[in-house]
Scaffold this motif. Structure first.
Motif, mmCIF file in Angstrom:
data_model
loop_
_atom_site.group_PDB
_atom_site.id
_atom_site.type_symbol
_atom_site.label_atom_id
_atom_site.label_comp_id
_atom_site.label_asym_id
_atom_site.label_seq_id
_atom_site.Cartn_x
_atom_site.Cartn_y
_atom_site.Cartn_z
ATOM 1 N N ALA A 68 0.826 -1.208 0.000
ATOM 2 C CA ALA A 68 0.000 0.000 0.000
ATOM 3 C C ALA A 68 0.859 1.257 0.000
ATOM 4 C CB ALA A 68 -0.943 -0.008 1.205
ATOM 5 N N ARG A 69 1.909 1.282 0.837
ATOM 6 C CA ARG A 69 2.787 2.453 0.888
ATOM 7 C C ARG A 69 3.475 2.678 -0.452
ATOM 8 N NH1 ARG A 69 0.336 3.329 4.570
ATOM 9 N NH2 ARG A 69 0.891 3.634 6.751
ATOM 10 N N ARG A 70 3.931 1.615 -1.070
ATOM 11 C CA ARG A 70 4.616 1.776 -2.355
ATOM 12 C C ARG A 70 3.649 2.258 -3.428
ATOM 13 N NH1 ARG A 70 9.845 -0.583 -3.012
ATOM 14 N NH2 ARG A 70 10.601 -1.386 -1.033
ATOM 15 N N ARG A 71 2.414 1.816 -3.385
ATOM 16 C CA ARG A 71 1.432 2.331 -4.339
ATOM 17 C C ARG A 71 1.166 3.815 -4.101
ATOM 18 N NH1 ARG A 71 -1.443 -2.627 -3.195
ATOM 19 N NH2 ARG A 71 -2.862 -1.448 -1.830
ATOM 20 N N GLN A 72 1.120 4.216 -2.830
ATOM 21 C CA GLN A 72 0.822 5.603 -2.495
ATOM 22 C C GLN A 72 1.993 6.538 -2.766
ATOM 23 O OE1 GLN A 72 -0.337 4.499 1.524
ATOM 24 N NE2 GLN A 72 -2.340 5.435 1.252
ATOM 25 N N THR A 73 3.214 6.081 -2.483
ATOM 26 C CA THR A 73 4.363 6.990 -2.491
ATOM 27 C C THR A 73 5.366 6.721 -3.602
ATOM 28 O OG1 THR A 73 5.692 5.586 -1.002
ATOM 29 C CG2 THR A 73 4.177 7.152 0.024
ATOM 30 N N GLY A 74 5.217 5.597 -4.296
ATOM 31 C CA GLY A 74 6.259 5.192 -5.242
ATOM 32 C C GLY A 74 6.556 6.210 -6.326
ATOM 33 N N THR A 75 5.526 6.960 -6.790
ATOM 34 C CA THR A 75 5.763 7.922 -7.868
ATOM 35 C C THR A 75 6.715 9.035 -7.449
ATOM 36 O OG1 THR A 75 3.787 9.158 -7.216
ATOM 37 C CG2 THR A 75 3.525 7.483 -8.939
ATOM 38 N N CYS A 76 6.838 9.286 -6.135
ATOM 39 C CA CYS A 76 7.756 10.335 -5.659
ATOM 40 C C CYS A 76 9.193 10.036 -6.065
ATOM 41 C CB CYS A 76 7.721 10.439 -4.137
ATOM 42 S SG CYS A 76 6.135 10.803 -3.422
ATOM 43 N N TYR A 77 9.532 8.758 -6.134
ATOM 44 C CA TYR A 77 10.926 8.368 -6.259
ATOM 45 C C TYR A 77 11.257 7.762 -7.613
ATOM 46 C CZ TYR A 77 10.451 8.876 -1.211
ATOM 47 O OH TYR A 77 10.190 9.367 0.046
ATOM 48 N N THR A 78 10.353 7.889 -8.583
ATOM 49 C CA THR A 78 10.666 7.384 -9.913
ATOM 50 C C THR A 78 11.707 8.284 -10.573
ATOM 51 O OG1 THR A 78 8.901 8.661 -10.952
ATOM 52 C CG2 THR A 78 8.360 6.425 -10.186
ATOM 53 N N LEU A 79 12.493 7.698 -11.463
ATOM 54 C CA LEU A 79 13.547 8.471 -12.116
ATOM 55 C C LEU A 79 12.987 9.615 -12.970
ATOM 56 C CD1 LEU A 79 16.569 8.676 -12.266
ATOM 57 C CD2 LEU A 79 16.559 7.033 -14.162
ATOM 58 N N PRO A 80 11.897 9.421 -13.747
ATOM 59 C CA PRO A 80 11.358 10.562 -14.504
ATOM 60 C C PRO A 80 10.959 11.738 -13.611
ATOM 61 C CG PRO A 80 10.457 8.508 -15.347
ATOM 62 C CD PRO A 80 11.198 8.166 -14.081
ATOM 63 N N HIS A 81 10.356 11.433 -12.451
ATOM 64 C CA HIS A 81 9.970 12.528 -11.557
ATOM 65 C C HIS A 81 11.197 13.206 -10.964
ATOM 66 C CE1 HIS A 81 8.678 14.008 -7.435
ATOM 67 N NE2 HIS A 81 8.134 14.834 -8.281
ATOM 68 N N LEU A 82 12.188 12.438 -10.545
ATOM 69 C CA LEU A 82 13.383 13.026 -9.933
ATOM 70 C C LEU A 82 14.214 13.802 -10.945
ATOM 71 C CD1 LEU A 82 14.413 10.107 -7.562
ATOM 72 C CD2 LEU A 82 13.496 12.336 -6.903
ATOM 73 N N ARG A 83 14.134 13.422 -12.209
ATOM 74 C CA ARG A 83 14.832 14.217 -13.238
ATOM 75 C C ARG A 83 14.265 15.634 -13.304
ATOM 76 N NH1 ARG A 83 15.638 9.319 -16.638
ATOM 77 N NH2 ARG A 83 17.895 9.150 -16.996
ATOM 78 N N LEU A 84 12.954 15.771 -13.073
ATOM 79 C CA LEU A 84 12.352 17.108 -13.045
ATOM 80 C C LEU A 84 12.901 17.929 -11.878
ATOM 81 C CD1 LEU A 84 8.618 16.173 -13.776
ATOM 82 C CD2 LEU A 84 10.311 17.060 -15.391
ATOM 83 N N LEU A 85 13.281 17.255 -10.802
ATOM 84 C CA LEU A 85 13.795 17.932 -9.612
ATOM 85 C C LEU A 85 15.316 18.069 -9.619
ATOM 86 C CD1 LEU A 85 11.606 16.128 -6.913
ATOM 87 C CD2 LEU A 85 11.161 18.320 -8.015
ATOM 88 N N GLU A 86 15.965 17.548 -10.649
ATOM 89 C CA GLU A 86 17.423 17.533 -10.634
ATOM 90 C C GLU A 86 18.062 18.917 -10.497
ATOM 91 O OE1 GLU A 86 21.304 15.804 -13.059
ATOM 92 O OE2 GLU A 86 19.291 15.381 -13.822
ATOM 93 N N PRO A 87 17.520 19.977 -11.128
ATOM 94 C CA PRO A 87 18.138 21.295 -10.906
ATOM 95 C C PRO A 87 18.222 21.664 -9.421
ATOM 96 C CG PRO A 87 16.637 21.398 -12.762
ATOM 97 C CD PRO A 87 16.443 20.041 -12.129
ATOM 98 N N ARG A 88 17.201 21.308 -8.650
ATOM 99 C CA ARG A 88 17.226 21.619 -7.215
ATOM 100 C C ARG A 88 18.171 20.684 -6.473
ATOM 101 N NH1 ARG A 88 10.808 21.941 -6.357
ATOM 102 N NH2 ARG A 88 11.313 22.266 -4.152
ATOM 103 N N ILE A 89 18.259 19.417 -6.930
ATOM 104 C CA ILE A 89 19.210 18.485 -6.325
ATOM 105 C C ILE A 89 20.636 18.981 -6.564
ATOM 106 C CG2 ILE A 89 20.086 16.124 -6.370
ATOM 107 C CD1 ILE A 89 17.270 15.232 -7.266
ATOM 108 N N LEU A 90 20.904 19.431 -7.766
ATOM 109 C CA LEU A 90 22.236 19.970 -8.076
ATOM 110 C C LEU A 90 22.521 21.238 -7.278
ATOM 111 C CD1 LEU A 90 22.687 19.576 -11.949
ATOM 112 C CD2 LEU A 90 24.364 18.965 -10.205
ATOM 113 N N GLN A 91 21.539 22.134 -7.209
ATOM 114 C CA GLN A 91 21.748 23.421 -6.532
ATOM 115 C C GLN A 91 22.118 23.245 -5.066
ATOM 116 O OE1 GLN A 91 18.253 25.904 -6.491
ATOM 117 N NE2 GLN A 91 19.185 27.434 -5.129
#
Length: 503
Positions: A119-142
């Protein structure tokens, strides 16, 4: 008086005979291991509580082989194929130690329930997918690589050494703060280690209460650990409250106004695709605290060990620096994740570091399924017994890794690289694989690539450990480690310093 002594002696003898009979009758009596472990869990508990479990596990498996008896109803397994089978399904539930839940409610990581985990992975898994994290990469780099390089530029100009262990931890906290708590914690700039210390206390609390269940009721001996836990929970609650207020103020335009497609917002918006249920208040707080605990120490510890190995093997460091500077000559542009992972030697260095010092290498028990038990490497392990997933020992199994104690990144280059990579279980595997591994990879690649392109890292003259200090096999001696769920340097304030030179 004599009668009383004789009675006491008889009781002790009967107790000893009972232990011997119980050990002999156990289905585990065929499993090799130290004699005392057949009667008691005390040797295992001693090393778990003392932070010496990693070295103890490696030594046991080096002596007794891939399966070792480590307690009355506990065995440890260091065979990579067997571990993959154990981790591939929910049949082997997480062991008793995980029942000492240190969060408000069980999390994706800590729950022993397959249903809660799914259930947790269904609810939260999209947070940690690579396509989603690529959108956040500028902030990860900063807040990650860029902030670290800029800080170290100032330290280099001032001629000051830097402690890479604390710098990597501060960086990981700032990134997780930005993505999961709505704003960076600013630890790189401030130099504060309080949140880092609280995370370490929380991991120690998990080990202490998991190994000594009495501490779950009588908490006075671990009051400092509980206070550190409370501080982290308060930080998570404050972040959730602040974001909800921002969203309420922005109304329907909350995403544009707050500018957040981050992990925090995804957790707030998360719904179980099967049921439509959101995360309840305690689950939301617990998942955020889990992100802070699991998402900082593992990443920063891996960066620490990779840096140590490069300092101890300067010829590898020179090759990697040269490769990065040749491939990415434009110093005005930051190296991204997708760019960094195209350098094979950088991948090899990170994998070899995770092989030698897997960050999550503490005692990781799994319960043998009911009612049939399990056959493990020629031994029958009865239902209800526990099998420890010995990651650190499996990564130094000579049957899989020739010259297992040597730092040889070339293992992960060439035609066998893909097969060797599958044998590194640092992020676990199967149904309980680390949910945050994509975020960890982005941080590790971008930090190492940008740091090594910018700086030459040099050991201080009086460093206790380095290429000048070798063991009996002629290999550089590693910095001593301590293991409380994760494996980290035992004395980073003494051992994790480096001087910087412009590359």
């Amino acid at each position: 008086m004599l009668t009383a002594l004789l009675a006491l002696a008889c009781l002790l003898l009967l107790g000893l005979l009972r232990l011997v009979w119980r050990a002999w009758r156990s289905p585990l009596h065929t499993v090799p291991g130290p004699l005392l472990s057949a009667f008691s869990d005390l040797p295992l508990m001693f090393h778990i509580l003392g932070g010496t479990y990693t070295a103890h596990s490696r030594a046991l498996h080096a002596r007794y082989g891939p399966v070792v008896r480590v307690g009355f109803d506990r065995v440890s397994v260091a065979d990579v194929d067997t571990l993959r089978r154990i981790l591939s399904s929910h049949s082997f539930l997480k062991g008793r130690a995980y029942e000492a839940n240190i969060f408000l409610v069980p999390t994706t990581f800590s729950t022993t329930s397959p249903d809660v985990n799914r259930a947790r992975r269904r609810q939260t898994g999209t947070c940690y997918t690579l396509p989603h994290l690529r959108l956040l990469e500028p902030r990860i780099l900063q807040h990650g690589a860029q902030a670290l390089v800029q800080l170290w530029d100032r330290r280099m100009a001032a001629g000051e050494p830097v402690n890479y262990f604390y710098a990597y931890h501060a960086l990981a906290f700032d990134v997780v703060g930005e993505l999961g708590f709505g704003r960076s914690f600013g630890l790189l700039a401030s130099g504060s280690t309080r949140p880092t210390d609280n995370v370490h206390r929380m991991m120690q609390l998990a080990v202490l209460q998991g190994s000594l269940p009495l501490l779950r009721r009588f908490t006075w001996p671990v009051r400092r650990h509980i206070a550190g836990r409370a501080e982290l929970i308060a930080i998570a609650k404050e972040a959730i409250c602040r974001r909800r207020q921002e969203n309420a103020a922005a109304g329907e335009k909350k995403e544009q106004a707050a500018g957040h497609a981050d992990i925090l917002q995804h957790l707030l918006d998360a719904r179980d695709p099967a049921t439509g249920a959101p995360l309840d208040a305690d689950s939301l707080v617990s998942e955020l605290v889990m992100l802070l605990v699991a998402g900082t120490d593992t990443t920063s510890s891996t960066l620490t060990w990779a840096t140590m190995h490069l300092l101890h093997h300067p010829h590898v460091a020179r090759q990697l620096r040269h490769a990065l500077r040749e491939r990415f000559p434009d110093r005005s542009a930051w190296i991204t994740y997708d760019e960094a992972r195209t350098e094979p030697l950088l991948t090899a260095v990170l994998l070899e570091s995770m092989r030698l010092q897997p960050a999550a290498s503490g005692y990781l028990p799994r319960r043998v399924p009911q009612p049939q038990g399990a056959d493990v490497l020629g031994h029958h392990v009865p239902a209800g017994a526990e099998i420890n997933v010995a990651l650190a020992a499996s990564h130094r199994d000579a049957r899989t890794w020739p010259d297992p104690d040597a730092f040889r990144p070339e293992r992960f280059l060439g035609k066998d690289a893909e097969a060797r990579t599958r044998d590194v279980l640092a992020f676990s595997t199967g149904v309980r694989a680390c949910i945050g591994r994509n975020l960890a990879w982005i941080e590790m690649y971008t930090v190492m690539a940008n740091v090594l392109r910018r700086f030459d890292l040099v050991l201080p003259e009086r460093a206790l450990y380095g290429p000048h200090r070798c063991g009996s096999e002629g290999l550089p001696v590693d910095i001593p480690c301590a293991t409380y769920l994760t494996c980290a340097p035992k004395d980073p304030q003494r051992d994790c310093w480096v001087r910087l030179a412009a590359g």
